[in-house]
Design a protein around this motif. Structure first.
Motif, PDB file in Angstrom:
ATOM      1  N   GLN A 115      44.433  36.642  30.135  1.00 48.50           N
ATOM      2  CA  GLN A 115      43.805  36.557  31.451  1.00 48.50           C
ATOM      3  C   GLN A 115      43.947  37.892  32.168  1.00 48.50           C
ATOM      4  OE1 GLN A 115      45.203  33.446  34.058  1.00 48.50           O
ATOM      5  NE2 GLN A 115      43.488  33.715  35.443  1.00 48.50           N
ATOM      6  N   VAL A 116      42.915  38.239  32.925  1.00 51.76           N
ATOM      7  CA  VAL A 116      42.929  39.493  33.670  1.00 51.76           C
ATOM      8  C   VAL A 116      43.968  39.407  34.794  1.00 51.76           C
ATOM      9  CG1 VAL A 116      41.105  38.878  35.318  1.00 51.76           C
ATOM     10  CG2 VAL A 116      41.418  41.265  34.696  1.00 51.76           C
ATOM     11  N   THR A 117      44.619  40.536  35.070  1.00 56.93           N
ATOM     12  CA  THR A 117      45.581  40.615  36.173  1.00 56.93           C
ATOM     13  C   THR A 117      44.847  41.137  37.414  1.00 56.93           C
ATOM     14  OG1 THR A 117      46.166  42.900  35.652  1.00 56.93           O
ATOM     15  CG2 THR A 117      47.477  41.158  34.575  1.00 56.93           C
ATOM     16  N   PRO A 118      45.471  41.061  38.584  1.00 59.02           N
ATOM     17  CA  PRO A 118      44.845  41.670  39.773  1.00 59.02           C
ATOM     18  C   PRO A 118      44.563  43.171  39.579  1.00 59.02           C
ATOM     19  CG  PRO A 118      46.576  40.166  40.451  1.00 59.02           C
ATOM     20  CD  PRO A 118      46.672  40.279  38.944  1.00 59.02           C
ATOM     21  N   LEU A 132      37.560  42.365  30.242  1.00 59.78           N
ATOM     22  CA  LEU A 132      38.076  42.103  31.593  1.00 59.78           C
ATOM     23  C   LEU A 132      37.125  41.191  32.366  1.00 59.78           C
ATOM     24  CD1 LEU A 132      39.383  45.663  32.527  1.00 59.78           C
ATOM     25  CD2 LEU A 132      40.748  43.654  31.911  1.00 59.78           C
ATOM     26  N   GLY A 133      35.834  41.378  32.181  1.00 61.55           N
ATOM     27  CA  GLY A 133      34.858  40.549  32.868  1.00 61.55           C
ATOM     28  C   GLY A 133      34.893  39.099  32.428  1.00 61.55           C
ATOM     29  N   GLU A 134      35.225  38.849  31.177  1.00 57.28           N
ATOM     30  CA  GLU A 134      35.266  37.472  30.653  1.00 57.28           C
ATOM     31  C   GLU A 134      36.586  36.760  30.938  1.00 57.28           C
ATOM     32  OE1 GLU A 134      32.984  35.565  29.379  1.00 57.28           O
ATOM     33  OE2 GLU A 134      31.411  37.078  29.209  1.00 57.28           O
ATOM     34  N   LEU A 135      37.627  37.502  31.225  1.00 61.38           N
ATOM     35  CA  LEU A 135      38.958  36.886  31.353  1.00 61.38           C
ATOM     36  C   LEU A 135      39.309  36.511  32.793  1.00 61.38           C
ATOM     37  CD1 LEU A 135      41.052  38.950  28.788  1.00 61.38           C
ATOM     38  CD2 LEU A 135      40.112  36.648  28.544  1.00 61.38           C
ATOM     39  N   LEU A 169      31.956  37.075  24.137  1.00 61.47           N
ATOM     40  CA  LEU A 169      31.561  38.476  24.055  1.00 61.47           C
ATOM     41  C   LEU A 169      30.401  38.672  23.082  1.00 61.47           C
ATOM     42  CD1 LEU A 169      35.081  40.138  24.082  1.00 61.47           C
ATOM     43  CD2 LEU A 169      33.370  40.264  25.896  1.00 61.47           C
ATOM     44  N   SER A 170      30.411  37.937  21.988  1.00 59.36           N
ATOM     45  CA  SER A 170      29.315  38.037  21.018  1.00 59.36           C
ATOM     46  C   SER A 170      27.996  37.622  21.646  1.00 59.36           C
ATOM     47  CB  SER A 170      29.610  37.183  19.780  1.00 59.36           C
ATOM     48  OG  SER A 170      30.692  37.739  19.067  1.00 59.36           O
ATOM     49  N   ARG A 171      28.022  36.600  22.491  1.00 61.98           N
ATOM     50  CA  ARG A 171      26.802  36.206  23.206  1.00 61.98           C
ATOM     51  C   ARG A 171      26.358  37.323  24.149  1.00 61.98           C
ATOM     52  NH1 ARG A 171      29.030  30.731  23.684  1.00 61.98           N
ATOM     53  NH2 ARG A 171      29.929  31.379  25.648  1.00 61.98           N
ATOM     54  N   ALA A 172      27.326  37.965  24.793  1.00 62.64           N
ATOM     55  CA  ALA A 172      27.004  39.008  25.771  1.00 62.64           C
ATOM     56  C   ALA A 172      26.409  40.253  25.116  1.00 62.64           C
ATOM     57  CB  ALA A 172      28.244  39.389  26.571  1.00 62.64           C
TER      58      ALA A 172
END
Length: 195
Positions: A88-91, A13-16, A29-32
């Motif tokens: 993509q993340v939604t509201p 969710l944080g990346e999208l 995500l792999s980097r994170a």
């Protein structure tokens, strides 16, 4: 070493914040999560499916023809017509992420992902998580004091390394707590200023 499902979902969710396809999302995500952990597509796509089912992300396919996807199998044509899928993340997903960060894990396994999500957390949540981690490191440091008294040279050496790493992390955490508007922390556990 894997990544807990709940933390993986929060990281997704944080990346999208803007549309990404699965391959690019996996790279980010792999980097994170760092080089010592591995994120497989077998973990990523089920998590994406769960998030979509809960309405936390939306899945779209661009209307214009995108890049051709590589063949899945040797018998499949290299000019596959599989569509590029974007996530993509939604509201609702953004609200869920913000609320869930308050209970995020800060143990050794989850810390890299949690730190990577701090910019999406409220200041109060960031301060809470940093203080929780600080308490964990202090407890680990205290537990290592006994090992420093061991007669075994290698156990003492390992305890010294652990102590140095813990102190380095405590200094780093104190700096983050201070810079994020939290109270100054000196010596033992963090203490809230009196009002």
């Amino acid at each position: 070493m894997g990544v807990r499902g709940s933390m993986l979902e929060l990281a997704i969710l944080g990346e999208l914040q803007y549309p990404l396809h699965g391959y690019e999302l996996r790279k980010r995500l792999s980097r994170a999560i760092g080089p010592l952990r591995r994120l497989s597509f077998g973990s990523l796509y089920p998590a994406l499916h769960r998030l979509e089912e809960r309405g936390l992300i939306r899945v779209t396919s661009p209307t214009s023809p995108g890049p051709r996807m590589p063949a899945k199998t040797p018998t499949e044509s290299t000019s596959s017509t599989r569509k590029l899928v974007l996530y993509q993340v939604t509201p609702v997903g953004t609200e869920y992420l913000t609320a869930s960060l308050a209970g995020a894990d800060v143990d050794d396994e989850a810390l890299p992902l949690t730190i990577g999500l701090m910019s999406k957390a409220t200041p109060a949540t960031r301060l809470k998580l940093l203080k929780e981690r600080r308490e964990q490191v202090l407890a680990r440091q205290e537990a290592g004091r006994e090992a420093k008294q061991s007669k075994d040279f290698w156990i003492r050496s390992k305890a010294e390394l652990d102590s140095q790493q813990a102190q380095s992390e405590l200094d780093w955490l104190d700096q983050l707590i201070q810079s994020d508007g939290g109270p100054a922390v000196q010596g033992g556990p963090a203490v809230e200023p009196s009002k």
